[in-house]
Motif scaffolding. Sequence first.
Motif, short mmCIF file in Angstrom:
data_model
loop_
_atom_site.label_atom_id
_atom_site.label_comp_id
_atom_site.label_asym_id
_atom_site.label_seq_id
_atom_site.Cartn_x
_atom_site.Cartn_y
_atom_site.Cartn_z
N HIS A 1 -6.00 2.46 -4.38
CA HIS A 1 -7.39 2.67 -4.79
C HIS A 1 -8.35 1.89 -3.89
N LYS A 2 -8.01 0.65 -3.63
CA LYS A 2 -8.88 -0.21 -2.83
C LYS A 2 -8.97 0.28 -1.38
N ALA A 3 -7.91 0.94 -0.91
CA ALA A 3 -7.92 1.46 0.46
C ALA A 3 -8.59 2.82 0.57
N SER A 4 -8.71 3.55 -0.54
CA SER A 4 -9.17 4.94 -0.50
C SER A 4 -10.60 5.14 -0.97
N VAL A 5 -11.00 4.42 -2.02
CA VAL A 5 -12.35 4.56 -2.55
C VAL A 5 -13.34 3.90 -1.59
N ALA B 1 -8.76 13.32 2.63
CA ALA B 1 -7.60 12.47 2.89
C ALA B 1 -6.30 13.26 2.86
N ALA B 2 -6.19 14.23 1.95
CA ALA B 2 -4.95 14.99 1.80
C ALA B 2 -4.67 15.79 3.06
N THR B 3 -3.40 15.90 3.43
CA THR B 3 -3.01 16.51 4.69
C THR B 3 -2.44 17.91 4.49
N VAL B 4 -2.44 18.66 5.58
CA VAL B 4 -1.86 20.00 5.55
C VAL B 4 -0.36 19.91 5.25
N GLY B 5 0.32 18.98 5.88
CA GLY B 5 1.75 18.82 5.62
C GLY B 5 2.03 18.41 4.20
N GLY B 6 1.20 17.52 3.64
CA GLY B 6 1.37 17.15 2.25
C GLY B 6 1.19 18.32 1.32
N GLY B 7 0.18 19.16 1.61
CA GLY B 7 -0.04 20.34 0.80
C GLY B 7 1.13 21.30 0.87
N ILE C 1 15.02 7.98 3.78
CA ILE C 1 13.77 8.36 4.44
C ILE C 1 12.84 8.93 3.38
N VAL C 2 11.60 8.44 3.34
CA VAL C 2 10.62 8.94 2.37
C VAL C 2 9.36 9.34 3.13
N PRO C 3 9.03 10.65 3.18
CA PRO C 3 7.83 11.10 3.89
C PRO C 3 6.59 11.01 3.02
N ARG C 4 5.46 10.73 3.66
CA ARG C 4 4.17 10.61 2.96
C ARG C 4 3.09 11.29 3.76
N GLY C 5 2.22 12.05 3.06
CA GLY C 5 1.09 12.68 3.71
C GLY C 5 -0.14 11.81 3.56
N GLY C 6 -1.15 12.31 2.82
CA GLY C 6 -2.38 11.55 2.65
C GLY C 6 -2.34 10.57 1.50
N GLY C 7 -1.27 10.60 0.69
CA GLY C 7 -1.10 9.62 -0.37
C GLY C 7 -1.87 9.91 -1.64
N MET C 8 -2.37 11.14 -1.81
CA MET C 8 -3.24 11.45 -2.94
C MET C 8 -2.49 11.97 -4.16
N SER C 9 -1.18 11.99 -4.16
CA SER C 9 -0.42 12.56 -5.27
C SER C 9 -0.18 11.51 -6.36
N TYR C 10 0.28 11.97 -7.51
CA TYR C 10 0.41 11.10 -8.69
C TYR C 10 1.69 11.38 -9.46
N THR C 11 2.72 11.92 -8.79
CA THR C 11 3.97 12.26 -9.47
C THR C 11 5.17 11.59 -8.82
N ALA C 12 4.94 10.48 -8.12
CA ALA C 12 6.01 9.69 -7.50
C ALA C 12 6.80 10.49 -6.47
N GLY C 13 6.15 11.46 -5.83
CA GLY C 13 6.83 12.25 -4.81
C GLY C 13 7.24 11.44 -3.60
N TYR C 14 6.48 10.39 -3.27
CA TYR C 14 6.88 9.54 -2.15
C TYR C 14 7.09 8.09 -2.61
N VAL C 15 7.37 7.92 -3.88
CA VAL C 15 7.68 6.59 -4.41
C VAL C 15 9.18 6.56 -4.72
N PRO C 16 9.98 5.90 -3.88
CA PRO C 16 11.44 5.95 -4.05
C PRO C 16 11.90 5.18 -5.27
N LEU D 1 0.82 -1.21 0.00
CA LEU D 1 0.00 0.00 0.00
C LEU D 1 0.85 1.26 0.00
N TYR D 2 1.86 1.29 0.86
CA TYR D 2 2.67 2.49 1.01
C TYR D 2 3.78 2.57 -0.04
#
Length: 520
Positions: free
Chosen positions: A433-437, A142-148, A69-84, A31-32
Motif C-alpha cells: 500500500h505504501k509503495a502504490s498509493v 500498475a497492472a500489467t498485460v502479462g498479469g492480466g 519460482i513465483v512470477p509477479r506482474g503489477g502486484g495488484m491482485s488479492y488472492t495470493a496468486g504470487y504469495v508462496p 514488499l514483494y
Amino acid sequence: MATLAEDTVIETLAAAVGRDSLATDPDALELYGQDVFTRGPDPVAVFHPSDIATLSAGLAAAAGLGLAIVPRGGGMSYTAGYVPDEPGALLVDIGAMDRILAIDETDMTVTVEAGCSWAKLYDALRAKGLRTPLWGTLSGIAATVGGGMSQNGLFWGARSGSIAGTALSFDVVLADGGIVRTGNVVLRPFGPDITGLFAADCGAFGIKAHVTLPLVREAAAFAYGSFAFDAPDQFTQAMSAIARSGLASESFGFDPFLQAQRMKRDSLTADARALVGMMKAQGGFWKGLKEGAKVVAAGRSFLDEATFSIHTIAEGRSQSAADADMAAIRAMALAAGGREVENTIPKMLRANPFPPVNSMLGPNGERWAPVHGIVRHSRALATIEAIVALFEAHAGEMERLGIGAGYMFLTVSTTGFLVEPVFYWPERHGALHKASVEPGHLAKLDEFPDSPEARALVERLRGAIIGIFGEQGGVHFQVGRTYPLKDRSDPVAWDILETIKAAVDPDGRMNPGVLGLGNA
C-alpha cells in the motif's frame, strides 16, 4: 525445494543474470512478499529480468538450484496468486520488461513484453486510433498485460469477454529456462488451443515474456447513461437486459455503500478537468467545458436516494449510432423500474480510465479487499440475496469491529453477471500500500492499528461468500490460492491439468500450490 545456503543461491543466480538484476534487501523482500490482502513468507531474492534472454538464463540457474519460482506482474491482485506457501522462493518481477515490441497496423496486432502496463499500451495505441478488444482493468496504471493474461480479469471492453481470452500468442519461459511460443498471430487457435492452456494459469505453467494481441479501431463517438434503482430485482433485471443486448461496451453498478465510498474519495475538480481533457482530445473543447460544468453542478448528491445504480457506456463510429444504442439502453433501464440520473460516473471513468490506485485503501485509510464471482444472469438475484443475508446475520459483529462492506457489479459479455463484495476494515497499511498509493494521498489517510479480530471476520466472510458463489455455480478470475478450482472442476478435466503441469514443470517448482495444483 532446495535448502542451499542463501549466499550460495545469490552467487549462483548473480553469475547467470548479473547482481544488478537481483534484490535481496529486507525492504524489497517484504514488499514483494505480499499482495493487496495477504502477507506471505519472504522470498530468497527478487529477480528483475530486463528481457526474455535474461529471464530464461535466470530460470535455468534457478532450476539448477532447485528453487521454487513465483512470477509477479503489477502486484495488484488479492488472492495470493504470487504469495508462496513457503519461504525461500525466487520472486520474478517482470516490471522491467515493459517494452512495446511491435505495433502492426497492417495485420492489426501488437506485441508487448509482459511487464508493460495496460495504461502504457493504451496510450501508445490511442495515438494511432487503435486499442485492444479488452484494454485493461481499473488498476491498469500498475497492472500489467502479462498479469492480466495470467490472472484473467476485465473492465474496459467487458462486452468482448475477459482479458485472457483475447491473446493470440505467448512466448513463455518454462521452469527449466526453455522457451515455447504457444500460437500464431493470425488466428487463435490453430488446432488445439495451446495459448489457452497458458492463459489464466496464475503462472503455474510458466512465465509469459511476450504477449501478442489483436487490434481494433478506437471508437469515434461515445454516449453515457446512469440509472438508479430502488430494489435489487429491478437492478438485476435491467443489468442483465443491457448485457444480453450487447449494446454497452461497459456496464457496471454499485450499491449505496460503495457509491458513498467513491463519492468521498473523488475530487469534483479533478473530475471536471479530466472530462475537459477527454473532450478536447476528441475535438470537442467547448463541449468539454460544458460537460465539466455539469459535473460540478451535479455535485455528489445525485445518487443519495438510490439503492443500486447502473452506469453504462456506448461506443460507435458516429455520434448518432452511439446515441441510438444509449437510447435503447435507457429504455431497458426505465422498463425495469429505473430512473435516469446524472451520468457523471461513467464519463469520469472513461475520461481517466487508469486512475492512481489510491482506492486500494478506503477513503479514511481502511484496508480494502474484494471477493468476487461470475454467475449466470438467472442466478444473479439469488446470489445477491444470499450475500445480503450473510451480512445481515453478522451485522452487529461487523459494526462492532468497524467492518464495512459494499458491492460492485459488472456484466461479462452477454453471458455473465459479476458480483464483487468489497470489504473495508481497520488494519495497518502494508508495504505494498505504501509503495502504490500516491504519497500525497497516503499522507491524508489515517493509519489504524492491527485488529486481528476484524481481520479474522473478514476472512470468514470472504470464505462464506466464496461458498455462496459455489452454490450458485459461479466461477472466478485470479484464482490464485483463494478460489477452489479443483473442487469445481470435472475430475477428468482436473487430471488433464495435472498432466499438463507435470509435462511443463516436472519438478513442481513453478509457483507451487497455485490453482491448487500439486496439493493433495
